[in-house]
Design an enzyme around this catalytic site. Sequence first.
Site, PDB file in Angstrom:
ATOM      1  N   SER A 188       0.828  -1.192   0.000  1.00 33.46           N
ATOM      2  CA  SER A 188       0.000   0.000   0.000  1.00 33.46           C
ATOM      3  C   SER A 188       0.877   1.262   0.000  1.00 33.46           C
ATOM      4  O   SER A 188       1.765   1.385  -0.832  1.00 33.46           O
ATOM      5  CB  SER A 188      -0.958  -0.037   1.195  1.00 33.46           C
ATOM      6  OG  SER A 188      -2.038   0.813   0.989  1.00 33.46           O
ATOM      7  N   ASP A 420      -8.795  -5.019  -6.344  1.00 32.48           N
ATOM      8  CA  ASP A 420      -8.401  -3.931  -5.459  1.00 32.48           C
ATOM      9  C   ASP A 420      -8.616  -2.568  -6.122  1.00 32.48           C
ATOM     10  O   ASP A 420      -8.027  -2.299  -7.176  1.00 32.48           O
ATOM     11  CB  ASP A 420      -6.926  -4.103  -5.086  1.00 32.48           C
ATOM     12  CG  ASP A 420      -6.434  -3.047  -4.106  1.00 32.48           C
ATOM     13  OD1 ASP A 420      -7.274  -2.316  -3.551  1.00 32.48           O
ATOM     14  OD2 ASP A 420      -5.205  -2.975  -3.893  1.00 32.48           O
ATOM     15  N   HIS A 446      -6.336  -6.105  -1.708  1.00 32.43           N
ATOM     16  CA  HIS A 446      -5.183  -5.288  -1.348  1.00 32.43           C
ATOM     17  C   HIS A 446      -4.119  -6.138  -0.634  1.00 32.43           C
ATOM     18  O   HIS A 446      -4.353  -6.679   0.437  1.00 32.43           O
ATOM     19  CB  HIS A 446      -5.675  -4.181  -0.411  1.00 32.43           C
ATOM     20  CG  HIS A 446      -4.846  -2.947  -0.412  1.00 32.43           C
ATOM     21  ND1 HIS A 446      -4.573  -2.230  -1.547  1.00 32.43           N
ATOM     22  CD2 HIS A 446      -4.234  -2.279   0.601  1.00 32.43           C
ATOM     23  CE1 HIS A 446      -3.851  -1.168  -1.243  1.00 32.43           C
ATOM     24  NE2 HIS A 446      -3.618  -1.186   0.056  1.00 32.43           N
TER      25      HIS A 446
END
Length: 499
Positions: A188, A420, A446
């Site tokens: 991320s 995602d 994710h």
Amino acid sequence: MDFTAKKNMLSATLRFGFTVLTIFTVLLSCSDLSDGLLQPRRISHGLFEGSKYLTRDELWFNQNLDHYSPSDHRKFRQRYYEYLDFLRVPDGPIFLIICGEGPCNGIPNDYISVLAKKFEAGIVSLEHRYYGKSSPFNSLATENLKYLSSKQALNDLAAFRQYYQNSLNVKFNRSGNVENPWFFFGASYSGALSAWFRLKFPHLTCGSLASSAVVRAVYEYAEYDQQIGESVGPECKAVLQETNKLVELGLKVNNKAVKALFNATELDVDADFLYLIADAQVIAIQYGNPDKLCVPLVEAQKNGGDLLEAYAKYVREFCVGVFGLSSKTYSRKHLLDTAITSESADRLWWFQVCTEVAYFQVAPANDSIRSHQINTEYHLDLCKSLFGKGVYPEVDATNLYYGSDRIAATKIVFTNGSQDPWRHASKQTSSPDLPSYIITCHNCGHGSDLRGCPQSPMIIEGDSKNCSSPDAVNKVRQRIIEHIDLWLSECRGGIRSSM
């Protein structure tokens, strides 16, 4: 809207009125929420809270406050962790896990531990400045946040990497010019940091894994909502759109009752409440649980059930019960709080959003799922409310500095889940030195390459067996192994002395 549609809408609203008191009573018993979740607006989350770690023993490093000032010599204590049980002493590789926009409470036992065993690597993990226990100041007032940036964080990693390498040499009684091969990991926002570190400090790491890495700062991120629609499919998308319309209509008819239904009466600004509603939908998709959301809603619609009741049950049992979703995260009173608490990450990430990367999750102009009140003006107003008039996201400058998804670096593996919504801010086009892999499956969200499917509760060692297509996850993991093996080998062949 024709008469039949209006009649159906009114009927749904009346049904809603009869269910409010019952559901509100149940919600009151669920008000003691966990603090482990970083909301989807913050990209990643604390799924490892309360789960198994390789270690939670805290260590400390004296870090420079401002890496860009020759005269400012102030330092702060930065938290880190180490796990050396797998390390081939003394010359095995060091895997550095970059912590992102939240407290770093240890080294989790996810898929990186599997890789560490395979490559006989030690693992270290550094907490991001300001987050968790690594705060340079006693107050999070706007003037104290000037040193909170990705650039400063990258320099933190470089300084720590050199410090830790020197400490290893002392521990193993080696000369100061000997180095272990290093490899960086992040998911991320920390995935972006992992890629950016390889870009800015290529001599300090043999390579990077950038999982679900949001390397492209985006001012108006309508693709986020559009991907949610694609991920759930047309049937569920239509139900979500209808549910959101019922929520908006309910706010006009009985504002307090609607917010009470979701235990969110503290949210005075309707748009803040609608942001919570949108994020609650996102949680299931982003983290690999689409059926938790879509199955009960689609069944409710087909059986003539109350969509709002079905959605409230999903929020209550899954978002609150499993992920710890709290309306407090969306409260401006909470976000304005400058005291350092276990929940300070909410304010801190908004500062990074409002100054560097934006990622404003706005409603698309057409065929939107989320409310159109969640627009650019909403986000800019929130930034101004929290940090003052002078704060604005310098998205173009961020992309110019790092290269966006055209990052001109080498030896970075980019991975993304097909479902995602953040993958559109990542690098999805593969090139020889920057391979990019999309993990395609029904519940690949994710960071699925590191965390498996679904992602709560955490699956030890990122086991892929619960993914709808384990083969898809394992295929990408094999590619990751091949790249790490190659780049570590190349690095060992040309290990250079410390500067």
